[in-house]
Design an enzyme around this catalytic site. Structure first.
Site, PDB file in Angstrom:
ATOM      1  N   GLY A   1      26.876 -21.328 -28.392  1.00 26.42           N
ATOM      2  CA  GLY A   1      25.862 -22.126 -27.959  1.00 26.42           C
ATOM      3  C   GLY A   1      24.489 -21.902 -28.926  1.00 26.42           C
ATOM      4  CB  SER A   2      23.520 -22.600 -31.631  1.00 26.24           C
ATOM      5  OG  SER A   2      24.977 -23.227 -31.841  1.00 26.24           O
ATOM      6  NE  ARG A   3      16.097 -27.233 -31.417  1.00 23.26           N
ATOM      7  CZ  ARG A   3      14.966 -27.212 -30.973  1.00 23.26           C
ATOM      8  NH1 ARG A   3      14.466 -26.550 -29.824  1.00 23.26           N
ATOM      9  NH2 ARG A   3      13.669 -27.999 -31.449  1.00 23.26           N
TER      10      ARG A   3
END
Length: 222
Positions: A191-193
């Protein structure tokens, strides 16, 4: 019509997995086998399910990459949560556009180079772990910022940002490396950006809410 090609050699397996995922997969398999040998059926089944989820998370599908001058592709799979014009940022040395792509745990997390050129800077910054869809995540979360200079001299900045669950950023390129558009360059675990900074001369091709794929979705052109 945009033509396509491979930036990396296609995988020789039906379900390619990123190398960074092997330790997690092997650990999950080991625990599952231990539970099975001990005769703890429910936990063995849970371990088998967990192993499948980990394999799915670290999947690394091949992608055909759009070819053509001035095309910038998404460095990440996910949902576009921000498209904005900004005057200044520590990740780009001029007024620019910023496009933010949020990756949930269900997305492919292998990152790809948005444009061909030479890596000029790689700057890692340890930080906090706010949810990656929050504005403050760009500055305060753990992140790894890269600056690329294309053949025309135009620059692209892109930043790997850890999220609430993510605890490891992987980057396999260094300053001076000459890279291809769509080439794999890293991964963020769980999970990240990704934030992408483009020159104001870019014709933006995506909008907030749009889903994109690393290497194959076009973010803009100049």
């Amino acid at each position: 019509m945009t033509s396509l090609n491979w930036s990396d050699p296609p995988s020789q397996t039906a379900f390619p997995v990123a190398k960074a995922g092997y330790p997690f997969i092997y650990a999950s398999i080991f625990v599952t086998v231990v539970f099975a040998l001990l005769g703890v059926g429910p936990l063995a089944v849970l371990g088998l399910f967990t192993t499948g989820c980990v394999c799915c998370f670290f999947r690394d599908p091949d992608r055909l990459i759009p070819t053509g001058e001035g095309i910038v592709v998404s460095p990440a799979d996910g949902k576009v949560i921000k498209v904005e014009s900004i005057e200044q940022t520590p990740y780009y040395n001029a007024p620019c556009y910023r496009i933010s792509v949020f990756m949930s745990v269900f997305n492919v997390h292998v990152n790809r180079i948005p444009h061909e050129g030479t890596i000029r800077q790689v700057r890692y910054h340890p930080g906090k772990f706010f949810s990656a869809n929050l504005d403050k995540a760009s500055k305060e979360n753990e992140h790894n910022a890269l600056l690329l200079e294309g053949p025309s001299g135009k620059q692209v900045g892109f930043v790997q940002i850890a999220g609430l669950v993510a605890r490891r950023i992987i980057c396999t390129v260094q300053p001076g490396d000459v890279i291809k558009r769509g080439q794999r360059f890293g991964l963020i675990c769980f999970g990240s950006r990704l934030d992408i900074y483009l020159p104001r001369s870019t014709e933006i091709a995506v909008a907030v809410g749009q889903k994109v794929q690393a290497g194959s979705s076009i973010l803009g052109r100049w």
